[in-house]
Enzyme design. Structure first.
Site, PDB file in Angstrom:
ATOM      1  N   ARG A 115       0.824  -1.198   0.000  1.00 43.61           N
ATOM      2  CA  ARG A 115       0.000   0.000   0.000  1.00 43.61           C
ATOM      3  C   ARG A 115       0.871   1.266   0.000  1.00 43.61           C
ATOM      4  O   ARG A 115       0.482   2.295  -0.568  1.00 43.61           O
ATOM      5  CB  ARG A 115      -0.924  -0.002   1.207  1.00 43.61           C
ATOM      6  CG  ARG A 115      -1.911  -1.151   1.243  1.00 43.61           C
ATOM      7  CD  ARG A 115      -2.967  -1.007   0.176  1.00 43.61           C
ATOM      8  NE  ARG A 115      -3.955  -0.005   0.552  1.00 43.61           N
ATOM      9  CZ  ARG A 115      -4.847   0.518  -0.278  1.00 43.61           C
ATOM     10  NH1 ARG A 115      -4.843   0.154  -1.557  1.00 43.61           N
ATOM     11  NH2 ARG A 115      -5.716   1.408   0.141  1.00 43.61           N
ATOM     12  N   ASP A 118       0.706  -1.242  10.603  1.00 42.59           N
ATOM     13  CA  ASP A 118      -0.643  -1.804  10.676  1.00 42.59           C
ATOM     14  C   ASP A 118      -1.319  -1.335  11.959  1.00 42.59           C
ATOM     15  O   ASP A 118      -0.925  -1.728  13.060  1.00 42.59           O
ATOM     16  CB  ASP A 118      -0.548  -3.334  10.643  1.00 42.59           C
ATOM     17  CG  ASP A 118      -1.901  -4.015  10.598  1.00 42.59           C
ATOM     18  OD1 ASP A 118      -2.929  -3.331  10.772  1.00 42.59           O
ATOM     19  OD2 ASP A 118      -1.934  -5.237  10.384  1.00 42.59           O
ATOM     20  N   ASN A 173      -7.255  10.032  10.110  1.00 40.73           N
ATOM     21  CA  ASN A 173      -8.225   9.656   9.085  1.00 40.73           C
ATOM     22  C   ASN A 173      -8.465   8.155   9.010  1.00 40.73           C
ATOM     23  O   ASN A 173      -9.537   7.719   8.591  1.00 40.73           O
ATOM     24  CB  ASN A 173      -7.728  10.181   7.734  1.00 40.73           C
ATOM     25  CG  ASN A 173      -8.523   9.658   6.566  1.00 40.73           C
ATOM     26  OD1 ASN A 173      -9.610  10.133   6.272  1.00 40.73           O
ATOM     27  ND2 ASN A 173      -7.979   8.652   5.876  1.00 40.73           N
ATOM     28  N   TYR A 183     -19.629   0.591  14.620  1.00 37.65           N
ATOM     29  CA  TYR A 183     -19.033   1.720  13.909  1.00 37.65           C
ATOM     30  C   TYR A 183     -19.510   3.037  14.507  1.00 37.65           C
ATOM     31  O   TYR A 183     -18.711   3.950  14.754  1.00 37.65           O
ATOM     32  CB  TYR A 183     -19.401   1.643  12.431  1.00 37.65           C
ATOM     33  CG  TYR A 183     -18.883   2.804  11.617  1.00 37.65           C
ATOM     34  CD1 TYR A 183     -17.549   2.869  11.222  1.00 37.65           C
ATOM     35  CD2 TYR A 183     -19.725   3.848  11.240  1.00 37.65           C
ATOM     36  CE1 TYR A 183     -17.067   3.939  10.483  1.00 37.65           C
ATOM     37  CE2 TYR A 183     -19.258   4.916  10.503  1.00 37.65           C
ATOM     38  CZ  TYR A 183     -17.929   4.960  10.123  1.00 37.65           C
ATOM     39  OH  TYR A 183     -17.464   6.031   9.394  1.00 37.65           O
ATOM     40  N   LYS A 234     -17.186   5.982  16.199  1.00 38.20           N
ATOM     41  CA  LYS A 234     -17.141   7.358  15.717  1.00 38.20           C
ATOM     42  C   LYS A 234     -17.552   8.344  16.809  1.00 38.20           C
ATOM     43  O   LYS A 234     -17.055   9.476  16.849  1.00 38.20           O
ATOM     44  CB  LYS A 234     -18.012   7.504  14.483  1.00 38.20           C
ATOM     45  CG  LYS A 234     -17.503   6.733  13.266  1.00 38.20           C
ATOM     46  CD  LYS A 234     -16.239   7.341  12.676  1.00 38.20           C
ATOM     47  CE  LYS A 234     -14.946   6.682  13.078  1.00 38.20           C
ATOM     48  NZ  LYS A 234     -13.761   7.320  12.440  1.00 38.20           N
ATOM     49  N   VAL A 283     -20.152  10.265   1.723  1.00 35.79           N
ATOM     50  CA  VAL A 283     -19.597  10.464   0.383  1.00 35.79           C
ATOM     51  C   VAL A 283     -19.240   9.112  -0.242  1.00 35.79           C
ATOM     52  O   VAL A 283     -18.962   8.135   0.465  1.00 35.79           O
ATOM     53  CB  VAL A 283     -18.353  11.374   0.429  1.00 35.79           C
ATOM     54  CG1 VAL A 283     -18.762  12.788   0.797  1.00 35.79           C
ATOM     55  CG2 VAL A 283     -17.318  10.864   1.424  1.00 35.79           C
ATOM     56  N   THR A 324     -16.998   7.037  -1.163  1.00 31.38           N
ATOM     57  CA  THR A 324     -15.680   6.424  -1.071  1.00 31.38           C
ATOM     58  C   THR A 324     -15.835   4.907  -0.981  1.00 31.38           C
ATOM     59  O   THR A 324     -16.951   4.389  -0.969  1.00 31.38           O
ATOM     60  CB  THR A 324     -14.953   6.929   0.183  1.00 31.38           C
ATOM     61  OG1 THR A 324     -15.748   6.592   1.338  1.00 31.38           O
ATOM     62  CG2 THR A 324     -14.757   8.438   0.142  1.00 31.38           C
TER      63      THR A 324
END
Length: 260
Positions: free
Chosen positions: A37, A55, A81, A153, A157, A184, A186
């Site tokens: 990556r 990681d 992010n 999730y 958040k 959005v 993604t």
């Protein structure tokens, strides 16, 4: 020119923010979970100053990223992010015995915040889903609850906002804010997401670099460069201290009492 580190920046909103920052003349350090990556990131944004590799599913990997960051001297801003989404059909346990969602979305930004030399600004990515999160801290690893990927999730958040506000309270000399980029399209958001992708990374860049008085605040929660409503529990000192204590116990690293 500011120096900015962005975690989870090989694609999606992280890479978009990096491109905007480079276009504005800032120095950007990317982060990738592995060397493959990292190569992708270097190809996608050759103007980047560096790519950190680690990681964030493991405490060892989190520590490695922090060590690499500190070796490169102090950053002016860090954008937290990196995240995993809400589509995990069952609870995934990391090598440290933690919930995968909690480890990447919550523990990683906590430990990086605690270990990396404090910058002038910290930016934490949350989600509008955080408003449906549960602020209770008695089952952070989802060991007793029946697994629900969306709820896990949302909880994570919410805890990102709690972390941002806790750091703002503990470190008054650092501008620490959270935001929701919108739903959005993604890889995480999915192709049917209705919000404008081109606006998804603008607020991150604004909070990390702008001298606009509206951006040079701390303990704020934003959407498209505008303050917006955050879950009330995120401003509770009791919830904040409970999360910091839980993360310190898991990692063996307390958040320093002040930024140095």
């Amino acid at each position: 020119m500011a120096r900015i580190l962005i975690t989870g920046s090989t694609d999606g909103l992280g890479l978009m923010a990096a491109r905007l920052l480079v276009h504005d003349g800032h120095g950007v350090t990317l982060h990738a979970r592995n060397e493959t990556r990292a190569d992708d990131a270097r190809e996608a944004l050759p103007e980047a100053e560096a790519v950190l590799v680690g990681d964030l599913t493991t405490i060892e990997g989190m520590r490695s990223v922090a060590d690499q960051a500190n070796e490169r001297d102090r950053y002016d801003a860090i954008i937290h992010n990196a995240a995993v989404g809400y589509r995990e059909p069952s609870r995934i346990e990391t090598a440290d015995g933690l919930s995968h969602v909690f480890a990447v979305n919550v523990l990683a930004p906590y430990l990086l915040t605690a270990l990396i030399t404090p910058p002038d600004r910290l930016v934490y990515l949350s989600s509008g889903m955080h408003r449906g999160g549960d602020p209770k801290l008695d089952d952070l690893q989802w060991r007793t609850r029946n697994w629900d990927g969306s709820r896990a999730y949302a909880d994570s958040k919410l805890l990102d906002v709690v972390l941002a506000f806790a750091v703002a309270r503990r470190w008054p000399d650092v501008l620490s804010n959270a935001l929701e980029p919108g739903w959005v399209p993604t890889k995480m958001g999915g192709p049917g997401a209705p919000d404008d992708l081109s606006l998804g990374a603008v607020t991150q860049v604004w909070l990390a670099t702008s001298q606009d008085p509206a951006a040079t605040v701390t303990g704020g929660y934003f959407h498209h460069q505008e303050p917006c409503f955050a879950h009330p529990a995120a401003r509770s000192p009791e919830v904040q201290d409970g999360l910091l204590d839980a993360c310190a116990e898991l990692t063996g690293v307390p958040l320093p009492s002040h930024a140095t």
